[in-house]
Enzyme design. Sequence first.
Site, PDB file in Angstrom:
ATOM      1  CB  SER A  53      74.491  49.259  32.707  1.00  0.00           C
ATOM      2  OG  SER A  53      74.080  48.860  33.990  1.00  0.00           O
TER       3      SER A  53
HETATM    4  N1  SAH Z   1      71.067  45.773  34.718  1.00  0.00           N
HETATM    5  C1  SAH Z   1      70.129  46.873  34.732  1.00  0.00           C
HETATM    6  C2  SAH Z   1      70.679  48.066  35.437  1.00  0.00           C
HETATM    7  C3  SAH Z   1      70.185  48.079  36.791  1.00  0.00           C
HETATM    8  S1  SAH Z   1      70.595  49.477  37.791  1.00  0.00           S
HETATM    9  C4  SAH Z   1      69.713  47.246  33.340  1.00  0.00           C
HETATM   10  O1  SAH Z   1      70.257  46.678  32.388  1.00  0.00           O
HETATM   11  O2  SAH Z   1      68.824  48.056  33.205  1.00  0.00           O
HETATM   12  C5  SAH Z   1      70.692  48.626  39.321  1.00  0.00           C
HETATM   13  C6  SAH Z   1      69.399  48.041  39.833  1.00  0.00           C
HETATM   14  O3  SAH Z   1      69.719  47.359  41.033  1.00  0.00           O
HETATM   15  C7  SAH Z   1      68.328  49.054  40.183  1.00  0.00           C
HETATM   16  O4  SAH Z   1      67.169  48.754  39.482  1.00  0.00           O
HETATM   17  C8  SAH Z   1      68.135  48.865  41.693  1.00  0.00           C
HETATM   18  O5  SAH Z   1      66.797  49.024  42.112  1.00  0.00           O
HETATM   19  C9  SAH Z   1      68.608  47.438  41.886  1.00  0.00           C
HETATM   20  N2  SAH Z   1      69.030  47.066  43.220  1.00  0.00           N
HETATM   21  C10 SAH Z   1      69.750  47.770  44.134  1.00  0.00           C
HETATM   22  N3  SAH Z   1      69.952  47.042  45.254  1.00  0.00           N
HETATM   23  C11 SAH Z   1      69.341  45.843  45.049  1.00  0.00           C
HETATM   24  C12 SAH Z   1      69.183  44.660  45.840  1.00  0.00           C
HETATM   25  N4  SAH Z   1      69.693  44.536  47.066  1.00  0.00           N
HETATM   26  N5  SAH Z   1      68.499  43.622  45.299  1.00  0.00           N
HETATM   27  C13 SAH Z   1      67.972  43.713  44.065  1.00  0.00           C
HETATM   28  N6  SAH Z   1      68.074  44.800  43.276  1.00  0.00           N
HETATM   29  C14 SAH Z   1      68.759  45.850  43.753  1.00  0.00           C
END
Ligand code: SAH
Length: 218
Positions: free
Chosen positions: A61
């Site tokens: 993000s």
């Molecule tokens: N906070 C992270 C950004 C993550 S992007 C950072 O700082 O890098 C969102 C993430 O959510 C992705 O890696 C995706 O694989 C995950 N995601 C999507 N649906 C999900 C679920 N149901 N449970 C766990 N992770 C999930």
Amino acid sequence: MDFSVARRRMVEEQLRARGVSDERVLEAMSKVPRHLFVEPGLQSHAYSDASLPIGDKQTISQPYMVAAMSAALELRGKERILEIGTGSGYQSAVLSVLANRVYSIERISSLAGRARRILDQLRMSNVNIKVGDGTIGWRDQAPFDGILVAAGAPEVPTEYLQQLEVGGKLVLPVGDRQQQILLRLTRLEDGSFKREQLMGCRFVPLIGEQGWQAELTG
Ligand code: SAH
């Protein structure tokens, strides 16, 4: 490249100038080495005002969004936090500094493994990562003082409300696949929830039982 200079500029120009005023959040983000969480070829962009690809169609993000969501939880240091969507692990690292314990769930195991290695390297041992569907929360570790969801949901998964402590806050993007509104729900003593709309945002989809279907992405 001097990353600490870039990081200080990020804090002043992208965070403080846009209204992030929680000093603990600003301090945490001036310390956590964001460049370690991005792909090696993108390190020179690590402190730019943008989200960046981390592989598997996922993103780290934008710094402002990490700061705004962290600040919305109003952390003081003693909290137990549930994070959904570990991704690169960067948001987990920021929460590791701001709270007492972080429980983070990621559905893509390669991302979870990579995040674990970086957090270990930084000795952030108060972060627990598990691979699985985060739309159902983490029942064994509930209740939480805060829940931060880093992927966009079609609606508020009811499990999150049940896993929140009185006074606890849930911060999550809700909307369609393209754009969402960042919501904050606070659990009140009578069991009801105060609901606030914080800002518009764009996250990758939350995929799972109480989220979007996997086959529709891409
Ligand atoms: N906070 C992270 C950004 C993550 S992007 C950072 O700082 O890098 C969102 C993430 O959510 C992705 O890696 C995706 O694989 C995950 N995601 C999507 N649906 C999900 C679920 N149901 N449970 C766990 N992770 C999930």
